[in-house]
Design a protein around this motif. Structure first.
Motif, PDB file in Angstrom:
ATOM      1  N   ARG A 225       1.065  -1.257   0.166  1.00 29.71           N
ATOM      2  CA  ARG A 225      -0.098  -0.041  -0.094  1.00 29.71           C
ATOM      3  C   ARG A 225       1.011   1.395   0.092  1.00 29.71           C
ATOM      4  O   ARG A 225       0.658   2.312  -1.005  1.00 29.71           O
ATOM      5  CB  ARG A 225      -0.959  -0.046   1.196  1.00 29.71           C
ATOM      6  CG  ARG A 225      -1.770   1.061   1.430  1.00 29.71           C
ATOM      7  CD  ARG A 225      -2.955   0.719   2.597  1.00 29.71           C
ATOM      8  NE  ARG A 225      -1.846   1.321   4.119  1.00 29.71           N
ATOM      9  CZ  ARG A 225      -2.539   1.448   5.265  1.00 29.71           C
ATOM     10  NH1 ARG A 225      -3.906   1.459   5.163  1.00 29.71           N
ATOM     11  NH2 ARG A 225      -1.993   1.740   6.245  1.00 29.71           N
ATOM     12  N   SER A 226       1.819   1.068   0.955  1.00 27.22           N
ATOM     13  CA  SER A 226       2.697   2.455   1.156  1.00 27.22           C
ATOM     14  C   SER A 226       3.562   2.634  -0.180  1.00 27.22           C
ATOM     15  O   SER A 226       3.884   3.779  -0.880  1.00 27.22           O
ATOM     16  CB  SER A 226       3.421   2.257   2.358  1.00 27.22           C
ATOM     17  OG  SER A 226       4.782   2.898   2.275  1.00 27.22           O
ATOM     18  N   PHE A 227       4.000   1.335  -0.785  1.00 23.10           N
ATOM     19  CA  PHE A 227       5.235   1.536  -1.860  1.00 23.10           C
ATOM     20  C   PHE A 227       4.184   2.035  -3.031  1.00 23.10           C
ATOM     21  O   PHE A 227       4.856   3.115  -3.905  1.00 23.10           O
ATOM     22  CB  PHE A 227       5.172   0.181  -2.276  1.00 23.10           C
ATOM     23  CG  PHE A 227       6.615   0.051  -3.199  1.00 23.10           C
ATOM     24  CD1 PHE A 227       7.984   0.419  -2.914  1.00 23.10           C
ATOM     25  CD2 PHE A 227       6.480   0.067  -4.449  1.00 23.10           C
ATOM     26  CE1 PHE A 227       8.760   0.240  -3.685  1.00 23.10           C
ATOM     27  CE2 PHE A 227       7.491  -0.177  -5.431  1.00 23.10           C
ATOM     28  CZ  PHE A 227       8.720   0.057  -5.117  1.00 23.10           C
ATOM     29  N   ILE A 228       3.021   1.795  -3.223  1.00 24.78           N
ATOM     30  CA  ILE A 228       2.221   2.173  -4.576  1.00 24.78           C
ATOM     31  C   ILE A 228       1.809   3.586  -4.126  1.00 24.78           C
ATOM     32  O   ILE A 228       2.061   4.548  -5.297  1.00 24.78           O
ATOM     33  CB  ILE A 228       1.004   1.470  -4.580  1.00 24.78           C
ATOM     34  CG1 ILE A 228       1.237   0.047  -4.909  1.00 24.78           C
ATOM     35  CG2 ILE A 228       0.130   2.055  -5.850  1.00 24.78           C
ATOM     36  CD1 ILE A 228       0.148  -0.944  -5.328  1.00 24.78           C
TER      37      ILE A 228
ATOM     38  N   SER B  92       2.364   6.036   8.126  1.00 26.18           N
ATOM     39  CA  SER B  92       3.525   6.688   8.503  1.00 26.18           C
ATOM     40  C   SER B  92       3.267   8.140   8.026  1.00 26.18           C
ATOM     41  O   SER B  92       2.427   8.545   7.238  1.00 26.18           O
ATOM     42  CB  SER B  92       4.687   6.197   7.376  1.00 26.18           C
ATOM     43  OG  SER B  92       4.439   6.537   6.187  1.00 26.18           O
ATOM     44  N   ASN B  93       4.112   9.018   8.523  1.00 22.17           N
ATOM     45  CA  ASN B  93       3.941  10.381   8.058  1.00 22.17           C
ATOM     46  C   ASN B  93       3.887  10.701   6.524  1.00 22.17           C
ATOM     47  O   ASN B  93       3.304  11.704   6.175  1.00 22.17           O
ATOM     48  CB  ASN B  93       5.090  11.318   8.777  1.00 22.17           C
ATOM     49  CG  ASN B  93       4.685  11.265  10.554  1.00 22.17           C
ATOM     50  OD1 ASN B  93       3.385  11.355  10.865  1.00 22.17           O
ATOM     51  ND2 ASN B  93       5.602  11.782  11.148  1.00 22.17           N
TER      52      ASN B  93
ATOM     53  N   ASN C  10      -2.576  13.595   1.624  1.00 24.21           N
ATOM     54  CA  ASN C  10      -3.082  15.148   1.896  1.00 24.21           C
ATOM     55  C   ASN C  10      -2.954  15.851   0.387  1.00 24.21           C
ATOM     56  O   ASN C  10      -3.709  16.758   0.238  1.00 24.21           O
ATOM     57  CB  ASN C  10      -2.360  15.744   3.002  1.00 24.21           C
ATOM     58  CG  ASN C  10      -3.094  15.376   4.332  1.00 24.21           C
ATOM     59  OD1 ASN C  10      -4.098  14.966   4.354  1.00 24.21           O
ATOM     60  ND2 ASN C  10      -2.283  15.612   5.310  1.00 24.21           N
ATOM     61  N   LYS C  11      -1.998  15.321  -0.168  1.00 25.28           N
ATOM     62  CA  LYS C  11      -1.723  16.027  -1.584  1.00 25.28           C
ATOM     63  C   LYS C  11      -2.534  15.598  -2.626  1.00 25.28           C
ATOM     64  O   LYS C  11      -2.620  16.155  -3.664  1.00 25.28           O
ATOM     65  CB  LYS C  11      -0.261  15.740  -1.925  1.00 25.28           C
ATOM     66  CG  LYS C  11       0.743  16.816  -1.219  1.00 25.28           C
ATOM     67  CD  LYS C  11       2.074  16.713  -1.609  1.00 25.28           C
ATOM     68  CE  LYS C  11       3.281  17.317  -0.652  1.00 25.28           C
ATOM     69  NZ  LYS C  11       4.462  16.694  -0.877  1.00 25.28           N
ATOM     70  N   ILE C  12      -3.345  14.393  -2.348  1.00 23.37           N
ATOM     71  CA  ILE C  12      -4.320  14.091  -3.461  1.00 23.37           C
ATOM     72  C   ILE C  12      -5.327  15.051  -3.505  1.00 23.37           C
ATOM     73  O   ILE C  12      -6.106  15.153  -2.622  1.00 23.37           O
ATOM     74  CB  ILE C  12      -4.704  12.566  -3.096  1.00 23.37           C
ATOM     75  CG1 ILE C  12      -3.447  11.673  -3.204  1.00 23.37           C
ATOM     76  CG2 ILE C  12      -5.550  12.177  -3.926  1.00 23.37           C
ATOM     77  CD1 ILE C  12      -3.755  10.096  -2.845  1.00 23.37           C
TER      78      ILE C  12
END
Ligand SMILES: C[S@@+](CC[C@H](N)C(=O)[O-])C[C@H]1O[C@@H](n2cnc3c(N)ncnc32)[C@H](O)[C@@H]1O
Length: 662
Positions: A266-269, A305-306, A313-315
């Motif tokens: 999830r994070s990697f994508i 993670s932060n 938030n940028k999406i």
């Protein structure tokens, strides 16, 4: 037709219509006239056995054997009588005599297979294999025997290859479930993967069994498909197979390894989405949808993670891939769900639509008065537990038979009425209710609970499984007399230990149990929950909100070594969802017991202990091996000693049956 023959025909007519007492004197008469009339000897032998006069039955059949030329049926029936009387050596030798005359006698082959099943499985396999070669319907017996001699993979393949003939057979699917449960690891070829995918769709094989098989395959194999993530910045979507997607949609993460792998993907994508956009977007979107469904089920319990928070938030742009990405981290709103529908991501949107349907369900409600019950209700309103998807299907049977198969103390079971009424006290989200009512015949059933949200979930499942005559009410079980009804069977598992005074709860439900009625109860074990208590001590004073639960989970998984007692908590499947973890570690009211205390509580309520319920039969054998003097495993004082020697034995609660003594 001569007199003898017409008498015999009359007798046979009565016999075939089950009028045994009318048939008997006619057979007797024939034998008075001709004591060596073979048919009369043979048929009266069968009749006498039906009437319980087995000694005389055996004598008649043996006489018939001497006179008759057609010995097969006589020998076979003699063998059956010996088998029923538990005279196993005689039964075996008569079945073998049959096989000498007719090596393809299927019923004898099957019965010999059954006789050897528990103490000589290798021999059992030989007989069942012959029966199967003659008639493929015997596949289930053969596979269950193969399971015992560790030929589980062979059994799995046989079941797979013969699947088309048994597609709608519930017991066939139960057999597949048993075999899959026994398979520790299976390297799945393409055909086997396709088979497993189909099994998910039929909804007849236990999903938990399929999930564990796939979990082993995906996460413990040397080709750990998702491990590439960690080392290879070019995570390759071609590793993602359709069976992996199915696994994500149907299973619930239940180990540190799985959680780590999923959150890494999830994070990697998310963090590398630019690179991924150039790749095959269909596979990417399907994968994100499957992760989003998984996360929805876990109630977004995984630590974020932060870096991920910043990126999320940028999406801003509203498109399909961004919506799917967001859905992997939190619940999305109705506008976002529309985007999913427009792009044909119906599986995820259906998950949201079911939730909306459940929220509309109306439940009859009573006022709660007890202070602790009100607090407990509010916990389960926020986090109904357990959220579940699937129960295994069985052929329903009378409660008497259901209990005979489960209880070691069978006293009083036969006195239960045929038409029974059932109460599930503290039914929560209805898992036990659904499991029970799909397995037994019942007249009517009531489920009560403190939490409307849990009851709505239960009602949704009642509709889905099409259960008849079940009503639900929001009611404190302390007020169970308000139901104005008495029950033959009450289930109250994992509930009483959440009451302010559990003994008052037990008294209340015992009062509405009919004399001679049975109850299924489950309580927390003080000994088994010692590691949980260590953590609960640390969590004292910490509010049970979403952020704290996520943080607590993160700490247990990452800051405790695998040998630390606290880390053991992560071995519980409950640990992996928010509501499960809240129930496990943050409950507003939890009492724990040992078996001596429960023994006293049962005695005070005139309840007779009828035996523990285990999902694994080996557990009872383990106890009996230690205490052979307690053959029926009913001595709670010895069980207490056994638990002290095996402190994790009752991790899944003390779950047992009791009967109300008059
Ligand atoms: C851990 S859940 C178990 C649910 C279900 N028995 C099962 O085994 O799946 C406990 C349930 O007991 C219910 N409960 C607790 N105290 C209760 C009470 N006094 N009366 C009725 N239900 C109660 C809670 O609302 C919650 O849904």
């Amino acid at each position: 037709m001569n007199n003898l023959q017409s008498l015999l025909e009359k007798a046979l007519n009565y016999h075939q219509n089950n009028q045994l007492m009318s048939a008997k004197p006619l057979y007797d008469k024939v034998l008075q006239i001709n004591p060596y009339q073979t048919d009369a000897l043979y048929l009266s032998g069968i009749l006498l056995h039906q009437l319980g006069q087995s000694d005389q039955a055996i004598l008649n059949l043996q006489k018939a054997l001497h006179c008759s030329t057609d010995k097969i049926n006589i020998l076979y029936n003699l063998a059956n009588i010996y088998f029923e009387l538990n005279l196993i050596d005689q039964a075996i030798s008569n079945y073998q005599e049959v096989l000498k005359l007719d090596p393809n006698h299927i019923s004898s082959l099957k019965n010999l297979g059954s006789i050897y099943f528990s103490n000589n499985p290798q021999k059992s396999v030989e007989y069942f294999q012959k029966a199967f070669n003659l008639e493929p319907n015997n596949i289930q017996n053969l596979c269950l025997a193969l399971n015992l001699i560790d030929q589980k993979k062979h059994a799995f393949e046989l079941l797979r290859l013969n699947y088309n003939s048994f597609k709608n057979d519930i017991s066939y699917h139960n057999t597949i479930t048993t075999i899959i449960r026994g398979l520790n690891y299976l390297h799945l070829n393409q055909n086997q993967q396709k088979f497993i995918e189909n099994l998910y769709e039929t909804n007849l094989v236990c999903h938990d069994a399929l999930n564990s098989l796939l979990s082993e395959y995906f996460f413990k194999s040397s080709k750990l498909i998702v491990a590439n993530i960690h080392y290879d910045s070019n995570f390759d979507l071609s590793h993602i197979s359709s069976i992996f997607l199915k696994f994500l949609r149907f299973s619930c993460v239940s180990s540190k390894n799985e959680e780590w792998a999923l959150s890494s993907i999830r994070s990697f994508i998310l963090l590398n989405i630019r690179n991924f956009k150039k790749a095959n977007s269909q596979i990417l979107n399907d994968l994100l949808e499957a992760i989003a469904i998984q996360e929805f089920k876990l109630e977004y319990s995984t630590f974020i993670s932060n870096n991920e928070k910043e990126k999320l938030n940028k999406i801003k742009v509203k498109n399909c891939i961004n919506t799917l990405l967001k859905a992997c981290y939190h619940q999305i709103n109705n506008d976002d769900v529309k985007i999913l529908n427009e792009n044909n991501y119906y599986l995820l949107s259906e998950v949201y639509s079911i939730e909306n349907t459940i929220a509309q369900i109306q439940i009859k409600s009573n006022t709660l008065n007890n202070k602790v019950s009100i607090q407990v209700a509010s916990q389960y309103e926020e986090n109904p537990y357990p959220k579940w998807a699937f129960v295994q299907r069985f052929q329903p049977k009378p409660l008497k038979q259901f209990l005979i198969e489960r209880l070691s103390n069978k006293e009083g079971i036969s006195q239960l009425p045929n038409e029974i009424s059932v109460l599930i006290a503290g039914c929560g989200t209805g898992k036990v209710l659904t499991e029970l009512l799909t397995q037994i015949h019942y007249k009517n059933a009531i489920g009560i609970d403190l939490s409307i949200k849990s009851l709505q979930y239960t009602q949704h499942k009642i509709n889905h499984y099409q259960l008849h005559d079940v009503s639900l009410k929001k009611l404190d079980l302390l007020d169970s007399q308000k139901l104005n009804e008495k029950f033959d069977f009450i289930d109250c598992c994992g509930v009483l230990h959440h009451l302010e005074k559990p003994q008052l709860g037990l008294k209340s439900i015992t009062n509405i149990l009919n004399n001679g009625g049975f109850m299924s109860l489950a309580f927390y074990s003080k000994i088994a929950r010692r590691n949980i208590n260590l953590m609960r001590e640390r969590l004292k004073g910490i509010e049970a909100n979403y952020e704290n639960i996520v943080e607590c989970r993160h700490q247990i998984l990452n800051y405790f070594s695998e040998s630390d007692p606290v880390f053991q908590i992560s071995l519980s499947t409950d640990f992996y969802s928010i509501s499960g973890c809240r129930d496990l570690l943050f409950h507003v009211c939890e009492h724990q017991y040992n078996l001596l205390e429960l023994h006293t509580m049962l005695q005070n309520n005139n309840l007779d202990f009828c035996g523990f319920q285990f999902s694994d039969n080996q557990k009872i054998l383990q106890y009996i091996k230690r205490f052979p003097q307690d053959k029926n495993a009913l001595d709670l004082k010895l069980w207490h000693q056994f638990e002290q020697e095996n402190p994790d034995f009752f991790l899944a609660m003390y779950q047992f049956y009791v009967r109300k003594i008059k």
